[in-house]
Write an enzyme that holds these catalytic residues in place. Structure first.
Site, PDB file in Angstrom:
ATOM      1  N   GLU A 265       0.889  -1.172   0.000  1.00  0.00           N
ATOM      2  CA  GLU A 265       0.000   0.000   0.000  1.00  0.00           C
ATOM      3  C   GLU A 265       0.918   1.210   0.000  1.00  0.00           C
ATOM      4  O   GLU A 265       1.658   1.443   0.967  1.00  0.00           O
ATOM      5  CB  GLU A 265      -0.911  -0.045   1.230  1.00  0.00           C
ATOM      6  CG  GLU A 265      -2.005   0.991   1.198  1.00  0.00           C
ATOM      7  CD  GLU A 265      -1.547   2.290   1.814  1.00  0.00           C
ATOM      8  OE1 GLU A 265      -1.225   3.212   1.043  1.00  0.00           O
ATOM      9  OE2 GLU A 265      -1.481   2.373   3.037  1.00  0.00           O
ATOM     10  N   CYS A 302      -2.292   7.833   4.735  1.00  0.00           N
ATOM     11  CA  CYS A 302      -2.271   7.489   3.327  1.00  0.00           C
ATOM     12  C   CYS A 302      -3.559   7.882   2.621  1.00  0.00           C
ATOM     13  O   CYS A 302      -3.590   7.978   1.396  1.00  0.00           O
ATOM     14  CB  CYS A 302      -1.995   5.995   3.147  1.00  0.00           C
ATOM     15  SG  CYS A 302      -2.928   4.940   4.261  1.00  0.00           S
TER      16      CYS A 302
END
Length: 511
Positions: A265, A302
């Site tokens: 990720e 994120c």
């Protein structure tokens, strides 16, 4: 009770010491010396994981469920110590560490309950048809099976939820896979105490010692990470971090004699498309909401929404002004590491140097601190200069002014893969927004309406992933119960006698 780090690392139930050490760099308090794991320690940990695999993968779902619950219990038993050292190492406030600890334990308990039903096994049975013409059909049964030892890299921005006992570790253990964790050097003491909690759970539940190992290093060298992902016994990798670091590890996984999946990720700019009626009716609320989301945790998420696309006009100018005013009242915040702070300043300077980037709000950042920045550009300039779309990890936002709906769609079409995209809409915007939906669904793992993407709900239907470069595997999620699927593979059993079938498949065939 006060936690005093011992500076050792864990391999298959043994806390080990090496001569080479590194010091932590806490925001406050005294630095602590930690032992560096060596490349040979990587081999020992992975070999122990492989030795534990057959026994651990054959444990019952109930046994693994109790194990995950026990890990959560042991983490909660160390709650005060985890909060204290986590705050000292990262500079995060107590409330954030407490919330993240709750999420970490919640993930473990969610997986513990989820695996009890057995639905994740995707069991399928096709009975034999011996009289079928022209050819008989054999007896066929399918079930998902654990893949083997998994390597997990701790994340810098989540010392608990995406690190030692975070989502990757929890989902791999739930699937029946042993785990080798490389702790993040930004919070080695936090990693150590959580590793102690897992070790205590292993002993209480009488699990194989090699089911979990915890390695530490200073992060100055790529050698240990390379040794971990290229070890032939590692069968998958979980990673949350930068595009540069993740891509390097991804390439190593792909170049192995036996390529393995790399579930990375890697971040996202998480653009928001604010439609005219929503902006006209909720301008101030949208500006304040974006400011709060953009600066939450110094922008070190994120899913931080770094871009707002709006329709050019007086209301859009008012929105930019309100956003600037909201951001200007945000106090200085401490970033997680010196390296992240330096990268934020470099990203801001890169943005300031771009043609078409008009600085709306400027700040001064020094040392490990961060202040917000705001820029403005046009859709034409955005489309012509891909540098404007590069992620700046921190509280920096850019407003993209579009001439019309056609430019909204052009901006959306040019996006790289995203973790999230957001629509801010009122009912009168629905006809215009409908045409954007297929584009956003193709570009992102999660599409939101009238919300802010910062924060990820841990539940069955969550997707935390997306097309590259948001993640390296668009078919996977690192959050939610579907995360378990990353560490399983389907196996078909043909005409296998019932006595030899996996226990879970025997019960399925009798249902």
């Amino acid at each position: 009770m006060t936690f005093h780090p011992h500076g050792k690392f864990l391999i298959a139930g043994q806390w080990l010491v090496t001569e080479h050490r590194f010091e932590s760099v806490p925001v406050y308090g005294t630095p602590v010396s930690y032992c560096k794991s060596r490349v040979e320690d990587v081999s020992a940990a992975v070999e122990a994981a492989e030795a534990a695999f057959y026994a651990y993968s054959q444990t019952s779902r109930l046994e693994r469920s109790k194990f995950l619950h026990t890990i959560a219990d042991e983490i909660e038993a160390r709650a005060e110590q985890i909060t204290a050292i986590g705050c000292a190492e990262t500079g995060l406030p107590e409330a954030r560490l407490q919330g993240e600890r709750g999420r970490t334990c919640g993930q473990l308990r969610l997986f513990a309950e989820y695996i009890l039903s057995g639905t994740y096994l995707d069991r399928r049975c096709d009975e034999a048809l011996p009289s079928r013409i022209p050819l008989p059909r054999p007896d066929l049964k399918l079930m998902q099976q654990p893949i083997g030892p998994v390597a997990v890299f701790g994340a810098s921005n989540f010392p608990l939820a995406f690190s030692t006992a975070g989502g990757d570790t929890a989902s791999a253990l739930a699937a029946g896979c042993p785990v080798v964790v490389k702790g993040h050097p930004a919070h080695p003491g936090t990693g150590e105490i959580v590793a102690e909690a897992i070790h205590a759970a292993i002993e209480k539940c009488q699990m194989p010692a090699g089911v979990f190992s915890f390695l530490q290093d200073s992060g100055e060298s790529f050698a240990m990470g390379e040794a971990l992902v290229t070890h032939p016994l590692i069968k998958a990798v979980g990673f949350t971090g930068s595009l540069k670091g993740g891509r390097a590890l991804f390439d190593l996984c792909a170049a192995r004699p036996e390529p393995i999946p790399f579930f990375g990720e890697l971040g996202s700019i998480n653009p928001m498309f604010i439609f005219p009626h929503a902006l006209g009716n909720r301008c101030e609320a949208l500006a304040q909401g974006w400011a709060n989301s953009l600066t939450m945790g110094a922008g070190q998420f994120c899913t931080n929404p770094g871009v707002a696309v709006v329709m050019k006009g007086d209301t859009a100018e008012q929105f930019v002004s309100m956003m600037s005013n909201s951001l200007s009242s945000v106090p200085e915040q401490t970033m997680l590491t010196q390296g992240i702070a330096e990268a934020y300043r470099a990203g801001q300077q890169r943005m300031a140097a771009q043609d078409g980037a008009l600085e709306v709000l400027s700040s001064q950042c020094q040392g490990r601190s961060a202040m917000p920045f705001l820029y403005q550009t046009t859709a034409k300039q955005w489309l012509a200069n891909k540098e404007l779309a590069h992620e700046v990890f921190g509280p920096l936002g850019i407003v993209v002014m579009a001439e019309d709906l056609a430019e909204f769609e052009l901006v959306a079409e040019q996006l790289e893969g995203q973790l999230t995209t957001t629509l801010h809409i009122d009912e009168a915007d629905y006809p215009a927004a409908k045409g954007l939906m297929p584009i956003l669904a193709r570009k992102s793992g999660r599409v939101l309406a009238n919300g802010f993407p910062t924060g990820v709900e841990v539940c069955d239907s969550m997707v935390h992933g997306g097309p590259y470069p948001a993640s390296t595997n668009f078919g996977a999620t690192s959050v939610g119960t579907m995360a378990i699927r990353r560490f399983l593979r389907p196996v078909c059993f043909q005409d296998i006698p019932t006595a030899l079938l996996p226990e879970d498949l025997i019960f399925a065939s009798l249902d």
